[in-house]
Write a protein that holds these residues in place. Structure first.
Motif, mmCIF file in Angstrom:
data_model
loop_
_atom_site.group_PDB
_atom_site.id
_atom_site.type_symbol
_atom_site.label_atom_id
_atom_site.label_comp_id
_atom_site.label_asym_id
_atom_site.label_seq_id
_atom_site.Cartn_x
_atom_site.Cartn_y
_atom_site.Cartn_z
ATOM 1 N N ARG A 94 12.873 106.221 34.749
ATOM 2 C CA ARG A 94 12.881 107.158 35.861
ATOM 3 C C ARG A 94 14.217 107.164 36.608
ATOM 4 O O ARG A 94 14.499 108.087 37.370
ATOM 5 N N VAL A 125 18.759 99.134 42.398
ATOM 6 C CA VAL A 125 17.912 98.921 43.571
ATOM 7 C C VAL A 125 16.461 98.715 43.146
ATOM 8 O O VAL A 125 15.801 97.766 43.577
ATOM 9 N N LEU A 162 14.192 95.278 43.656
ATOM 10 C CA LEU A 162 12.952 95.236 44.434
ATOM 11 C C LEU A 162 11.772 94.814 43.557
ATOM 12 O O LEU A 162 10.946 94.002 43.961
ATOM 13 N N GLY A 184 9.435 91.480 43.840
ATOM 14 C CA GLY A 184 7.975 91.522 43.890
ATOM 15 C C GLY A 184 7.367 90.542 42.902
ATOM 16 O O GLY A 184 6.485 89.756 43.247
ATOM 17 N N HIS A 221 21.736 102.394 50.458
ATOM 18 C CA HIS A 221 20.962 101.715 49.413
ATOM 19 C C HIS A 221 21.431 100.292 49.164
ATOM 20 O O HIS A 221 21.141 99.719 48.121
ATOM 21 N N ILE A 266 20.684 96.643 49.779
ATOM 22 C CA ILE A 266 19.539 95.895 50.294
ATOM 23 C C ILE A 266 20.054 94.625 50.959
ATOM 24 O O ILE A 266 20.468 93.681 50.292
ATOM 25 N N LEU A 304 19.593 91.208 52.848
ATOM 26 C CA LEU A 304 18.607 90.165 53.116
ATOM 27 C C LEU A 304 19.171 89.202 54.146
ATOM 28 O O LEU A 304 18.805 88.039 54.213
ATOM 29 N N PHE A 347 12.723 89.330 54.052
ATOM 30 C CA PHE A 347 11.924 90.065 53.075
ATOM 31 C C PHE A 347 10.876 90.925 53.773
ATOM 32 O O PHE A 347 10.618 92.051 53.363
ATOM 33 N N VAL A 395 12.476 94.019 54.969
ATOM 34 C CA VAL A 395 12.735 94.956 53.871
ATOM 35 C C VAL A 395 11.445 95.673 53.482
ATOM 36 O O VAL A 395 11.415 96.896 53.332
ATOM 37 N N LEU A 421 10.905 99.731 53.896
ATOM 38 C CA LEU A 421 10.741 100.550 52.692
ATOM 39 C C LEU A 421 9.338 101.126 52.600
ATOM 40 O O LEU A 421 9.147 102.226 52.107
ATOM 41 N N MET A 434 3.038 89.518 49.709
ATOM 42 C CA MET A 434 4.393 90.084 49.804
ATOM 43 C C MET A 434 4.871 90.580 48.452
ATOM 44 O O MET A 434 5.498 91.635 48.347
ATOM 45 N N ILE A 449 3.004 91.649 45.984
ATOM 46 C CA ILE A 449 2.290 92.878 45.646
ATOM 47 C C ILE A 449 2.846 94.051 46.462
ATOM 48 O O ILE A 449 3.013 95.153 45.937
ATOM 49 N N PHE A 476 5.881 94.515 47.484
ATOM 50 C CA PHE A 476 7.121 94.967 46.843
ATOM 51 C C PHE A 476 6.811 95.852 45.639
ATOM 52 O O PHE A 476 7.400 96.915 45.452
ATOM 53 N N LEU A 477 5.846 95.388 44.819
ATOM 54 C CA LEU A 477 5.538 96.139 43.599
ATOM 55 C C LEU A 477 4.933 97.496 43.931
ATOM 56 O O LEU A 477 5.251 98.505 43.305
ATOM 57 N N VAL A 515 7.755 99.836 44.949
ATOM 58 C CA VAL A 515 8.603 100.302 43.845
ATOM 59 C C VAL A 515 7.859 101.294 42.956
ATOM 60 O O VAL A 515 8.408 102.316 42.567
ATOM 61 N N TYR A 516 6.587 100.977 42.646
ATOM 62 C CA TYR A 516 5.911 101.800 41.645
ATOM 63 C C TYR A 516 5.142 102.980 42.224
ATOM 64 O O TYR A 516 4.939 103.966 41.541
ATOM 65 N N PRO A 560 8.078 104.958 46.195
ATOM 66 C CA PRO A 560 9.525 104.717 46.177
ATOM 67 C C PRO A 560 10.252 105.302 47.387
ATOM 68 O O PRO A 560 11.324 104.844 47.727
#
Lengths: 287, 312, 242
Positions: free
Chosen positions: A86, A95, A99, A103, B56, B58, B60, B238, B241, B245, B281, B283, B285-286, B289-290, B293
């Protein structure tokens, strides 16, 4: 002398860990910040199996390596490939992968804490061994030897086999490799899996002489990253030299000043590299 | 955005801030404490996304600046008998200088270097501070004794939030904000239209360092007892962030949309399933991202745009 | 005697062992359109990158209006009055069409902002043929429109010298004619232009002067008619259609 040898022994294992991350970043082009967690998984497995059945960590390593290989392969295929697809540009992939791997890193730490929340303390080959009149722990020497062995095997594979050559080609240019008929996706997945397996083996080795716990992975990710940046991304020779320098500096600082300052020392090196040689020790100036 | 719209959002912002300032009138101890946490993260996440949203990058480093602020207040008051407000004035300046130095060292390089550098920064400062404390100043506890209540600190943070929002609003319509958006799109183009990319990034990063250190200083009285392991906890970076996001960094008010639910979720998890907080935390993040976004705000805007098109 | 805008002296760029640009010297005069031509890989784009500050010279110098600019960074060079387009078109996908154009006039040689910038952007966009598309998402612009937008952004800084890196490549015959007319009209306004181009029709009809590069070095210089008749130029181009 004592410091130099201990430092070099530590650096050898660091080099192996950095080798793993370097394959993931250099070939698959994923900055895998969950790399340290795989190291800790390797350590956890060694600890677990040793405490339960007193099986040697060296044997554990042989069991753990294929598992880690498979686990990393699945992670690459299931979680990272969609991000690669993607991404509109390099920056976005960077990025996203940072991330996503953060995770994974947190999720893995969370899982490991629930498995074993305390230190992975066990004692393996904690016997004295003599080199040039000084004594060292045997486990450090054994770990170093295996790190060298694995490193040499990988190097031979990379430089003297067809798939190894294909992998090096991908690390130079994904586009050009695709044009000469290399399956870039397959090679990237392979490199990511192999890198993960190497780091996990490094974790098993390091657990024989350093006591780890579930949350310490990120420190090792940092160290591996510092080594890669210092050595230059994709530069094996640079990474080995950088790992040995890091091992030496950390050992020196720990012995002569304060063990609490090893991270600060690693950082000081990092800052110097960023300021003066951001292209790596042997890298050419970027154009 | 037209001037009328801008005026409207300013009025809305002012009304919401006034409402937020009224929370201490109705909230009791428990909810006051949660409100304080939310206020703290709102300031941190909003100032974080002023820099990281458009570029963009990131960062920390929040925990490092926050820790510097808290620790300076602690050491200043305990070791040097300084006044709380004097230290509150000094702390953000130190945070800004630190951010400036880090910025000029790392921001001219690629984003990965920056992430890695900021990743361990709090940890490094923590080990150095502990070392100095153990060897030179003696490991005494640092007490921050003031007669400020949680409600007082909360009000200060709401005021600070207002300042950050105003600054963000001003930056977004200034040349600086425009420059950052161009940098975030294509840094090469940015340089070729005359933008000094390093300077623009460093200015914003310095601002975020200033704010984070100020928050750390202001909130120090809440903890009474300051120790390096507490104030330099890398987890804070974290969480900031994730919150920013989760809400979405595309809009100035995006981060707060993430701050409130995530702060409540964390409160709940820590109270009931504290051993799972790290997993949560991860989960989060995931999920970002998925599935999100562009954050919750970006997702809502996307849905609204879709609906808008289909009804036409 | 016409004033010299840009003067390149003994420019050399090495990438490791590869010499991409080798001891190249040339001048560009006020209100001139100069072409740089040569086979693929002869160092044309590298030369453009050296002028715009995207790359640093290994040796030699570049000066604009008699002042050295070869030690400056890209942003400073843009502020002195050099604007460019890129070989592979680079628009800013997250910004609107109007903002893409405004991006060129805020930080560089000209520093407009606010209503004045918006007004100028409107003028420029209609100039390059994008009027009415101010609100279209940049990603859905056609290739030629993206190229137009990039040109508008470069023109927005009101440059003394405009660098066009294969700006006409990939256009169909109608678009090409429009493009050529557009560049000609810029020249009539007094802008000095360096053109890297493979489209020989464009070179013939637009350029006052050309230099021909091969393997990093200048092998010919003169009017398009002269250099294209030069036997050595023909030799390096064998296999390419001129």
């Amino acid at each position: 002398m004592d410091i130099i040898i201990t430092g070099l022994l530590l650096g050898g294992t660091y080099a192996l860990i950095a080798f793993g991350l370097n394959m993931q970043y250099g070939v698959a082009r994923i900055m895998n910040l969950a790399n340290g967690e795989f190291l800790v998984l390797g350590a956890l497995a060694a600890f677990w199996i040793f405490v339960a059945d007193s099986i040697s960590p060296i044997l554990t390593m042989l069991i753990v390596a294929p598992l880690a290989f498979f686990g990393n392969w699945v992670i690459y295929k299931a979680l990272l490939m969609p991000l690669v697809r993607r991404a509109k540009n390099k920056g976005q992939l960077e990025v996203d992968s940072i991330l996503a791997t953060f995770g994974m890193s947190f999720a893995l730490v969370g899982i490991m804490v629930s498995i074993h929340g305390e230190y992975f303390t066990y004692s393996y080959l904690a016997e004295p061994f003599e080199i040039v009149g000084e004594t060292f722990a045997l486990n450090r020497i054994v770990a170093f030897c295996f790190a060298v062995l694995i490193g040499v095997a990988l190097w031979l594979w990379l430089f003297f086999t067809r798939p190894g050559m294909a992998m090096r080609a991908v690390s130079v240019s994904t586009e050009a490799s695709g044009l000469v008929g290399i399956n870039v996706q397959k090679m990237s997945a392979l490199a990511f899996a192999l890198g993960g397996a190497v780091t996990t083996m490094g974790g098993t080795l390091i657990s024989t002489f350093i006591t780890l716990d579930a949350s310490v992975g990120v420190i090792f990710t940092m160290k591996a990253l510092i080594i890669i940046i210092m050595g230059g991304v994709g530069d094996i020779r640079g990474a080995i030299v950088a790992a040995l320098i890091l091992g030496l500096v950390e050992t020196t600082v720990a012995r002569l000043i304060d063990p609490g300052l090893t991270l600060a020392a690693a950082y000081a090196i990092f800052v110097l590299v960023l300021l003066f040689r951001p292209q790596g020790l042997f890298g050419r100036k970027p154009t | 955005m037209s001037h009328e719209n801008e005026f409207k959002s300013l009025v809305w912002g002012a009304v919401l801030l006034l409402l937020a300032a009224c929370v201490p009138l109705v909230a009791n101890g428990y909810w006051m404490s949660i409100a304080l946490t939310i206020a703290m993260f709102t300031v941190l996440a909003t100032s974080w996304s002023l820099f990281s949203g458009p570029t963009h990058y990131i960062s920390l480093a929040t925990a490092a600046f926050f820790g510097v602020g808290g620790y300076l207040v602690g050491t200043g008051m305990s070791d040097y008998n300084m006044d709380f407000w004097t230290m509150v004035a000094i702390a953000p300046v130190v945070g800004a200088v630190l951010a400036f130095l880090i910025g000029i060292a790392t921001l001219r390089l690629s984003g990965v270097y920056f992430v890695i550098f900021t990743l361990g920064l709090a940890e490094m400062i923590r080990t150095m501070v502990s070392w100095i404390q153990n060897n030179f100043t003696g490991s005494r506890g640092l007490y921050v004794l003031t007669d400020l209540t949680e409600a007082d600190i909360y009000i200060y943070l709401v005021i600070l939030a207002a300042v950050v929002y105003l600054a963000g609003w001003w930056i977004n319509r200034s040349r600086l904000g425009f420059a950052l958006r161009i940098i975030g799109n294509d840094e090469t183009v940015a340089r070729h239209v005359g933008i000094n990319t390093a300077t623009s990034k460093v200015i914003l990063f310095t601002f975020s360092g200033f704010v984070a250190a100020l928050v750390g200083a202001l909130i120090a009285p809440r903890y009474t007892y300051i120790e390096p392991n507490g104030v330099f906890s890398p987890e804070l970076s974290f969480i900031v962030v994730i919150m920013a996001l989760l809400g979405g960094t595309g809009r100035l008010w995006g981060p707060i949309v993430g701050v409130i639910p995530f702060a409540l979720l964390q409160e709940y998890i820590n109270a009931n399933y504290s051993s799972y907080s790290t997993l949560v935390m991860g989960i989060a993040f995931l999920v970002i991202v998925y599935f999100l976004p562009r954050g919750v705000v970006g997702r809502i805007e996307q849905l609204l745009a879709k609906r808008g098109r289909s009804t036409w | 005697m016409v004033a010299t805008v840009l003067s390149v002296a003994n420019a050399t760029k090495r990438f490791g062992g590869l010499v991409a640009v080798n001891n190249l010297s040339f001048e560009v005069h006020q209100n001139e359109v100069m072409g740089i031509i040569g086979p693929n890989g002869s160092g044309k784009t590298t030369m453009m990158n050296l002028i715009s500050g995207a790359l640093r010279l290994s040796e030699g110098s570049v000066s604009l209006d008699g002042r050295f600019i070869s030690t400056l960074k890209a942003d400073q060079i843009n502020q002195r009055g050099i604007a460019r387009t890129f070989q592979l078109v680079r628009v800013l996908p997250g910004l609107s069409v109007a903002e893409n154009c405004i991006a060129g006039m805020v930080f560089g040689h000209r520093r407009l902002w606010g209503d004045q910038a918006r007004y100028e952007a409107g003028k420029l966009l209609s100039r390059v043929g994008l009027s009415g598309k101010e609100t279209v998402p940049v990603g859905s612009l056609t290739y030629i429109d993206q190229k137009r937008l990039e040109l508008a952004r470069a023109l927005a800084s009101s440059p003394k010298l405009l660098l066009l890196d294969e700006w006409l490549a990939g256009l169909n015959p109608t678009e090409l004619q429009e493009g050529i007319d557009l560049i000609r009209s810029l020249r009539e306004e007094g802008i000095t232009i360096i053109l890297v181009e493979h489209v020989m029709d464009a070179i013939r009809s637009l350029c006052d002067r050309c230099i021909v590069m091969a393997a990093g070095a200048k092998i010919a210089e003169g009017s398009p008619g002269e250099v294209l008749a030069d036997p050595e130029v023909v030799k390096v181009y064998i296999g390419e259609d001129i």
